[in-house]
Write an enzyme that holds these catalytic residues in place. Structure first.
Site, mmCIF file in Angstrom:
data_model
loop_
_atom_site.group_PDB
_atom_site.id
_atom_site.type_symbol
_atom_site.label_atom_id
_atom_site.label_comp_id
_atom_site.label_asym_id
_atom_site.label_seq_id
_atom_site.Cartn_x
_atom_site.Cartn_y
_atom_site.Cartn_z
ATOM 1 N N ASP A 49 -1.530 6.977 6.429
ATOM 2 C CA ASP A 49 -2.603 6.123 5.917
ATOM 3 C C ASP A 49 -2.890 5.097 7.000
ATOM 4 O O ASP A 49 -2.116 4.176 7.228
ATOM 5 C CB ASP A 49 -2.164 5.439 4.622
ATOM 6 N N TRP A 107 0.823 -1.210 0.000
ATOM 7 C CA TRP A 107 0.000 0.000 0.000
ATOM 8 C C TRP A 107 0.855 1.256 0.000
ATOM 9 O O TRP A 107 0.520 2.244 -0.660
ATOM 10 C CB TRP A 107 -0.988 -0.027 1.163
ATOM 11 N N LYS A 162 -12.406 -1.465 7.319
ATOM 12 C CA LYS A 162 -11.657 -2.401 8.162
ATOM 13 C C LYS A 162 -12.170 -2.341 9.602
ATOM 14 O O LYS A 162 -12.650 -3.326 10.138
ATOM 15 C CB LYS A 162 -10.162 -2.087 8.141
#
Length: 362
Positions: free
Chosen positions: A173, A103, A197
């Site tokens: 992030d 990511w 999530k």
């Protein structure tokens, strides 16, 4: 409920059963309005109450100090990979990144479309199985910002502490571990996180941004890609993902009722310890991928002796009601995503299955 799966999916991920049941009760008619929340105007008083309650709960539970705005934006973290440099990266400046895995790499690639990028530290040489130490970070004092990915879902690594960057804006992030533990928001200039999530269903992304960073971009940026647009309108410039925000609000109530961020950390450390301790004591049958000091509380990645055995594990586990244990297609292996809403009973059931699988295949 007897037919509920053991949900270890990486995202969209498990939601608290109580929240799902509450949403089911309120789905057709919300607060005696004669309609579903999904049917009503986002400009109406009923929805606005939900909207601002979610904002206030986020502030309370995450510990957001004054001087920060909370934004509800669509497009997931992948859109934030572009919005951050579009808004914060000025001509002649550089954005610095910590390269920790899949990511972080995507965020780096996107930022390169808008300006210069430098790498403050990287664990690529170790196949991204660890988080670089704070002492490894090397970035100039005049960079536009330093970006890190707090938790890498694919590799299963997580920052245990965050750097103090002083006058350099720190961007995080936190899509896959926000609210899994208390954090010091004041270390960051900007935090972003997709909800799917730990915060709710997919569809809404939260941005926590220090107010001094909310300025008009120095180059032309589409209206919907400017933080100023959303900040000025309290995230109501256009129609927000109203049902996703409602669901997030209900999840936040559940988090508060279960001890807040500190309660989530206690819960998550118990779950992670159960799983990692079993892996470590399996005499090498199961091998953790991430280095112990960088292991994630949210995504436990592990390998078996061969890919064929891993395929067998994934197939048998699915037949036994375990969902989502196959590793990401880019790295293979196995992964158990154990976000806030995954109950400890699911971890115990998984360890029991893993023990039995080892006894039959060890």
């Amino acid at each position: 409920m007897a037919n509920r799966a053991y949900n270890f999916n990486a995202g969209p991920a498990a939601l608290p059963l109580e929240v799902l049941q509450q949403a089911q009760e309120q789905f057709v008619e919300f607060e005696n309005s004669g309609m579903s929340l999904m049917e009503m105007s986002h400009r109406g008083a009923i929805y606005e109450k939900v909207h601002y309650e979610a904002d206030n709960l986020l502030r309370e539970l995450i510990g957001i100090p004054s001087g920060y705005k909370v934004l509800f934006i669509q497009g997931g973290a992948s859109t934030q990979f572009a919005m951050v440099p579009m808004n914060l990266l000025r001509p002649g400046t550089t954005a610095s990144f910590v390269a920790t895995g899949s990511w972080a790499t995507k965020a780096i690639q996107e930022a390169k479309l808008f300006g210069d990028v430098s790498i403050a530290a990287s664990s690529e040489a170790d196949k991204y199985n660890r988080i670089p130490s704070i002492s490894e970070l090397n970035y100039a004092s005049d960079v536009a910002y330093l970006h890190l990915t707090s938790n890498e879902t694919i590799e299963g690594t997580q920052w245990s502490e965050f750097p103090d960057t002083g006058n350099v804006t720190l961007v995080g992030d936190m899509s896959s571990d926000i609210l899994c533990r208390p954090i010091d928001v004041s270390k960051f200039g900007l935090i972003y996180a997709g909800a799917q999530k730990n915060l709710g269903p997919s569809g809404v992304t939260i941005v926590i941004i220090r107010e001094d960073l909310i300025v008009e971009p120095s180059t032309p940026v589409p209206t919907m890609m400017r933080y100023t647009t959303h900040a000025k309108a309290d995230s109501l410039y256009n129609t927000p993902p109203t049902f996703a925000i409602y669901m997030m609000n209900e999840v936040l109530k559940w988090v508060k009722a279960n001890g807040g961020a500190a309660g989530m950390e206690t819960r998550n450390r118990e779950k992670a310890s159960l799983l990692y301790d079993f892996i470590d004591n399996s005499n090498g049958f199961y091998r953790g991928f991430a280095q112990p000091g960088s292991r994630s509380l949210m995504n436990a990645t592990f390998r078996l002796g061969s890919e064929d055995l891993e395929k067998q594990f994934a197939k048998e586990s699915e037949a036994q009601g375990f969902s989502g244990l196959k590793g990401h297609r880019s790295v293979g292996g196995l992964r158990a995503s154990i976000y806030n809403a995954v109950p400890v009973e699911s971890i115990r059931a998984l360890v029991s299955f893993m023990r039995d699988f080892q006894s039959r295949n060890g």
